[in-house]
Structure formats: C-alpha cells, structure tokens
Design an enzyme around this catalytic site. Structure first.
Site, PDB file in Angstrom:
ATOM      1  CD  GLU A 240       2.198  -7.609  -7.968  1.00 35.57           C
ATOM      2  OE1 GLU A 240       1.990  -8.940  -7.646  1.00 35.57           O
ATOM      3  OE2 GLU A 240       1.835  -6.754  -7.413  1.00 35.57           O
ATOM      4  CG  HIS A 256       3.263  21.684  -4.574  1.00 35.20           C
ATOM      5  ND1 HIS A 256       3.291  22.993  -4.534  1.00 35.20           N
ATOM      6  CD2 HIS A 256       2.151  21.055  -5.036  1.00 35.20           C
ATOM      7  CE1 HIS A 256       2.075  23.140  -4.669  1.00 35.20           C
ATOM      8  NE2 HIS A 256       1.024  22.170  -5.232  1.00 35.20           N
ATOM      9  CE  LYS A 350       4.085 -12.851  -0.112  1.00 39.40           C
ATOM     10  NZ  LYS A 350       2.906 -12.765  -0.374  1.00 39.40           N
TER      11      LYS A 350
HETATM   12  O1  PA5 Z   1       0.366  -9.533  -6.031  1.00 37.32           O
HETATM   13  C1  PA5 Z   1       0.906 -10.281  -5.233  1.00 37.32           C
HETATM   14  O2  PA5 Z   1       1.125 -11.419  -5.282  1.00 37.32           O
HETATM   15  C2  PA5 Z   1       1.345  -9.379  -3.868  1.00 37.32           C
HETATM   16  O3  PA5 Z   1       1.234  -8.349  -3.997  1.00 37.32           O
HETATM   17  C3  PA5 Z   1       0.554  -9.946  -2.670  1.00 37.32           C
HETATM   18  O4  PA5 Z   1      -0.909  -9.660  -3.024  1.00 37.32           O
HETATM   19  C4  PA5 Z   1       1.075  -9.777  -1.241  1.00 37.32           C
HETATM   20  O5  PA5 Z   1       2.410 -10.310  -1.234  1.00 37.32           O
HETATM   21  C5  PA5 Z   1       0.087 -10.219  -0.116  1.00 37.32           C
HETATM   22  O6  PA5 Z   1      -0.182 -11.417  -0.256  1.00 37.32           O
HETATM   23  P1  PA5 Z   1      -1.519 -11.676   0.018  1.00 37.32           P
HETATM   24  O7  PA5 Z   1      -2.418 -11.223  -0.997  1.00 37.32           O
HETATM   25  O8  PA5 Z   1      -1.823 -13.457   0.063  1.00 37.32           O
HETATM   26  O9  PA5 Z   1      -2.094 -11.331   1.430  1.00 37.32           O
END
Ligand code: PA5
Length: 357
Positions: A240, A256, A350
């Site tokens: 990310e 394994h 999303k």
């Molecule tokens: O890092 C991110 O933006 C995602 O992994 C979010 O955490 C994930 O999509 C879930 O969203 P939220 O943290 O708002 O529940």
C-alpha cells in the site's frame, strides 16, 4: 545522495505526510492507551463470553490478527479473526464480537456486524465514524470506541490496536502486563528517533531496508505465532505505501512447500529480496530452520535482509517489528519517488462495488 536524505525532496514526494504519521507512531500508541483508558465499556462488562471474534479488513483487520496471535500465549478464551462477509457457524451470541473499521463503512465488516446483531451478540466497535458509529446508537449491547479520523486506516494502527487490545484486558479476556506495554512503547520511542528522516541512510536502519530492497521484489518470512501477522503487515504496508508487489510466508510451514519452489526461475528470483523477521530467542528449531533455509536458497536470491526482533515480551517484539516495517515501507515509496498515501486501486474497487448496490 538518495531521495531519503534530501529533506525537501521527502516533503515534496509526501504531500499528505505519511512519513510524519510514522515518525509519530510512538505518540499515537500513547494516545491509543489514553483512548482505551477513557472508554466506557459498561455495556459489555461483567458478562461471561465463550470467546472473542474479530471482524475487520485490511488496515483495520490486522489488529484482530495480531491480538489473536498474542492471545494464544496469554488467554484461555478462544479468539478468531474473520476477514470476510460471514462469521463462522460456531460463533454464538455468547461470543464477544469486536468490529474494527476505521471508516466505519467497510461492507464485509458491516455484514458480520449485521449477523452478530441478528443473533443478539454483544459487541465492541472501534471506528472513527461512518455506519458503524450510527449502528452503535441503535443497538443496546455494544460499546463503541471512537478514534480520531483523518488518517489512512493503516496509518491509524495505534488508534485501532491499543484500544482493542486494552479493552479485552479490561474485560478480563486477555492478560496484559503493564511492564510489557511500557517495554514496547519504550522500544518504539527509541526506534522512532533512530528512524527519523533527519538520520541519514548510513545510520538509519529503516532507510537501509528500503535501499536494500531497491528494485527487488520483496518477500517477507515471519514465523509461527505473533510474527506471522507481523510479516503479513510488512507485506501489506509494502503493497500500500510503496505500491510494490510483496508476498509473505511463515516458518515452519514454508519449509513444507515454498522452500521447494526455489528450484526453478532463478533468473527471476535473483531479483527477489528476502526479508526475514529474525528472533534471537524463540523456538530453537525455528532458528535452525531459518539458518538451514538460508543456506538452501541463498544462491537463488538477490538479497537477504534480516530484521532483528527487539524486546523481551511478545507485545514489545510484535509492535517494534511492525513499526520497522511500517516506516521502511514508507521509505521504500519515497526512495522510488512514490507518494505513499493514496490507495487509488482500493478506492476504485470500492466505488465499482458501490455501483452494484
Ligand atoms: O489500508 C486500507 O486503506 C485498507 O486496507 C482498509 O483498511 C480496508 O479497505 C478496510 O477499510 P476500513 O479500515 O475503513 O474498514
């Protein structure tokens, strides 16, 4: 001089300040402890729970993975972490459901919460707002902990993790020693001054990790127990923040299967950097496996980067190793001139899914 030692360049590449978020991780953990102390758990206290189920995705779900792994050594209550739309069949209304969503709007988490509400389960919400916060107002058996908004979920780890972890301790579901929290925070405090942007690459281990990964494809090896979700967190942060593919596996399971996979494609795997979360103590057989594995696959790799796990307590080891990965992944982004903050692909996904509603 690379980007990482060029303070103006760092500011320019990181307009939303992800590096500053990481540099203040210690303060965020402290605030997380304060938020936990101010939380009103009266609606969910004094009950006997059959177990704890965490529901949450991505940056919000990782807390459940880590708490579950830490709890394995210190809690008699079964704990599971659910990453999807449905709670397992064995979850009954006697389980405590902990829902963690920074936005409060994540559909998988809300789906699990709906199931929990339908069965009349008791819940704890950790969120900065959204639908989850609204739901808390219309449901009796829930305590909601509201955390500061305005960050990326992965940059709010201290806000999401500490209140959940300490709330479970307060509810008697987890044994947490104050001295372990102090140890963990102290190590993070020391690391945050060592990893600060002003410390040049030659003396800054987090920057060195980024430089050593360079253009190689990183692969993170954790180990059974709490270093497995920490390896997974490293992978997610590299994905990310640095917008880089990254994979992970854990000892001893990888011995394994994955170990055999290093026999082919060595031209390709020479461009891999293997990051090993390496605990000096711990299970002697795991240590032996790490050494034996390195010997077996070393020639097929571009680089091996060992991350020394710091601290005595499992909490300190987990939190400090997580921290090194979090900030190193931001440096990896900046080293390559990538803005660490946006996660356009998650947002696009999303938005696509929202169109189907
Ligand atoms: O890092 C991110 O933006 C995602 O992994 C979010 O955490 C994930 O999509 C879930 O969203 P939220 O943290 O708002 O529940």
């Amino acid at each position: 001089m690379n980007n990482l030692d060029h303070l103006d360049k760092l500011r320019e590449l990181d307009p939303q300040g992800m590096l500053a978020v990481e540099e203040s991780f210690y303060q965020q953990l402290q605030q997380g402890v304060e938020i936990a102390g101010q939380s009103d758990l009266s609606k969910i206290s004094g009950k006997k729970y059959s177990g704890v189920v965490f529901t949450g995705m991505g940056g919000s779900g990782i807390s459940g993975d880590i708490i579950t792994a830490l709890a394995a050594d210190s809690s008699q209550a079964p704990m599971v972490s659910v990453k999807g739309y449905r709670l397992p069949r064995f979850i009954t209304k006697d389980w405590l459901v902990v829902a963690s969503s920074y936005s409060g709007n994540t559909e998988e988490t809300l789906s699990c919460v709906q199931q929990a509400m339908d069965m009349g389960a008791t819940m704890l919400f950790i969120t900065s707002g959204g639908r989850l916060e609204q739901l808390a107002q219309n449901y009796d058996s829930v305590s909601a902990i509201t955390v500061p908004a305005g960050l990326q979920p992965r940059g709010a780890f201290g806000y999401l993790f500490m209140p959940a972890y300490l709330a479970l301790a307060q509810l008697g579901l987890l044994a947490v020693k104050q001295s372990h929290i102090e140890e963990g925070l102290e190590i993070v405090k020391q690391l945050s001054s060592q990893y600060n942007r002003k410390v040049e690459t030659g003396k800054n281990f987090a920057k060195q990790v980024a430089v050593n990964i360079g253009d190689r494809l990183p692969l993170v090896y954790g180990q059974e127990g709490y270093l497995a979700p920490i390896a997974y967190r490293w992978k997610c942060e590299i994905n990310e923040n640095a917008k880089t593919p990254c994979f992970w596996a854990q000892f001893p399971e990888l011995n394994h299967n994955e170990t055999v996979g290093w026999e082919r494609l060595d031209k390709l795997t020479k461009d891999f950097a293997l990051i090993i979360l390496s605990r000096p103590e711990g299970h002697p057989r795991i240590r032996a496996r790490v050494e034996a594995t390195k010997k077996l696959i070393d020639n097929n790799l571009g680089k091996v980067i060992e991350i020394p796990v710091k601290g005595q307590s499992s909490f300190a080891q987990a939190i400090s190793t997580l921290y090194t990965g979090d900030i190193a992944s931001v440096y990896l982004a900046l080293y390559h001139g990538v803005d660490p903050t946006p996660v356009e692909k998650i947002e696009k996904l999303k938005a696509e899914l929202a169109k189907l509603d």
